[in-house]
Design an enzyme around this catalytic site. Structure first.
Site, PDB file in Angstrom:
ATOM      1  CE  LYS A   9      -3.653  -2.658   2.054  1.00 53.87           C
ATOM      2  NZ  LYS A   9      -4.846  -2.730   2.870  1.00 53.87           N
TER       3      LYS A   9
ATOM      4  CG  HIS B  13      -6.954  -2.971  -2.676  1.00 55.90           C
ATOM      5  ND1 HIS B  13      -7.524  -2.221  -1.676  1.00 55.90           N
ATOM      6  CD2 HIS B  13      -6.325  -3.992  -2.068  1.00 55.90           C
ATOM      7  CE1 HIS B  13      -7.226  -2.769  -0.503  1.00 55.90           C
ATOM      8  NE2 HIS B  13      -6.505  -3.846  -0.714  1.00 55.90           N
TER       9      HIS B  13
ATOM     10  CD  GLU C 269      -6.819  -0.144   1.281  1.00 53.16           C
ATOM     11  OE1 GLU C 269      -5.704  -0.029   0.728  1.00 53.16           O
ATOM     12  OE2 GLU C 269      -7.013  -0.863   2.284  1.00 53.16           O
TER      13      GLU C 269
ATOM     14  N   GLY D  37      -7.288  -4.782   7.383  1.00 47.94           N
ATOM     15  CA  GLY D  37      -6.618  -3.936   8.372  1.00 47.94           C
ATOM     16  C   GLY D  37      -7.330  -3.845   9.715  1.00 47.94           C
TER      17      GLY D  37
ATOM     18  CB  SER E 255      -7.047  -9.358   9.314  1.00 52.71           C
ATOM     19  OG  SER E 255      -7.462  -8.001   9.411  1.00 52.71           O
TER      20      SER E 255
HETATM   21  P1  PGA Z   1      -4.498  -6.359   5.513  1.00 49.12           P
HETATM   22  O1  PGA Z   1      -4.765  -5.836   4.026  1.00 49.12           O
HETATM   23  O2  PGA Z   1      -3.709  -7.644   5.393  1.00 49.12           O
HETATM   24  O3  PGA Z   1      -3.734  -5.274   6.186  1.00 49.12           O
HETATM   25  O4  PGA Z   1      -5.823  -6.604   6.138  1.00 49.12           O
HETATM   26  C1  PGA Z   1      -5.040  -6.705   2.963  1.00 49.12           C
HETATM   27  C2  PGA Z   1      -5.227  -5.934   1.686  1.00 49.12           C
HETATM   28  O5  PGA Z   1      -5.906  -4.889   1.700  1.00 49.12           O
HETATM   29  O6  PGA Z   1      -4.729  -6.338   0.614  1.00 49.12           O
END
Ligand code: PGA
Length: 253
Positions: free
Chosen positions: A12, A97, A99, A173, A213
């Site tokens: 990220k 993604h 995001e 996350g 996660s």
């Molecule tokens: P995370 O993110 O492992 O921090 O939960 C996964 C991702 O968004 O690819």
């Protein structure tokens, strides 16, 4: 046919030059030292791609970007084209993604367009899908995921050029994960949608990663599920011991 697991790190918007090169070197050293039965992919921010590529020399760790534009070149200020990525040694791009779907209002149509352009340039794609917490509470998880498969995955997708990542948005996350049974149910439903779209043979060979996660302590259980073919890892990909710990627990020879 057995699908080889893929352990993918999504850094990220993290790491400056020094930190990023140390992280990449640390992962490269561990991958060389240990015997893993999986493929590896690292997706640093655009700014570090060229530097990380150098750190990965002599390993089979693939390099990927976190996004890509659909145009070959031209007047698209701030964007990065597929050919710019292959030029730097990337073989993958993450597309869609959550995001980006949320922060940049990316639609299924746009994601599909990006995937087509990426494939045309020789890049493999990791196409991300997943439901919000509210959608999950309303019992819409499978419908949302299948709709995103039909809308985002292009017709030219093959088991070689495309990897799917199922990432429940509420699990990203947060330290929360669905139960193993829930993950398997969704992955099986995704494979069904892929079979409908691309044919059974392609769907059976295509890798479907779980993301959200993932950490060393839950990796073994999640990655042992029949339709889970690896992990897309955010937070835990930023520490060598965590990223490698996931591979050790889930993909040791
Ligand atoms: P995370 O993110 O492992 O921090 O939960 C996964 C991702 O968004 O690819």
């Amino acid at each position: 046919m057995a699908r080889k697991k893929l352990i993918a790190g999504n850094w990220k918007m993290n790491c400056l030059l020094e930190e990023g090169t140390q992280l990449a070197k640390g992962i490269a050293a561990q991958v060389k030292q240990n015997k893993f039965d999986c493929d590896f992919l690292i997706c640093p921010p655009f700014t570090l791609l060229g530097f990380v590529k150098k750190c990965l020399r002599g390993t089979k760790i693939a390099l990927g970007a976190q996004d890509v534009h659909f145009a070959e070149k031209g007047a698209h200020t701030g964007d990065i084209s597929p050919l710019m990525l292959t030029d730097l040694g990337c073989s993958y791009a993450i597309i869609g993604h959550s995001e980006r779907r949320v922060d940049h209002f990316e639609s299924n149509e746009l994601i599909q367009k990006k995937a087509v352009a990426a494939h045309k340039a020789g890049l493999n794609t990791v196409i991300c899908i997943g439901e919000t917490g509210a959608e999950r509470d309303e019992g819409k998880t499978i419908k949302v995921c299948q709709d995103e498969i039909f809308g985002s995955v292009p017709d030219d997708a093959t088991a070689k050029n495309t990897v799917i990542a199922y990432e429940p948005i509420w699990a990203i996350g947060t330290g929360k994960t669905p139960t193993a049974a829930d993950v398997e149910e969704v992955h099986a439903a995704i494979r069904k949608a892929l079979a409908k779209k691309l044919g059974k043979a392609t769907a059976n060979k295509m890798r479907i990663l779980y993301g959200g996660s993932v950490k060393p302590s839950n990796a073994a259980e999640l990655l042992a599920l029949p339709d889970v073919d690896g992990a897309l890892i955010g937070g835990a990909s930023l520490k060598v011991e965590d990223f490698i710990g996931i591979a050790k627990n889930a993909c040791s020879k």
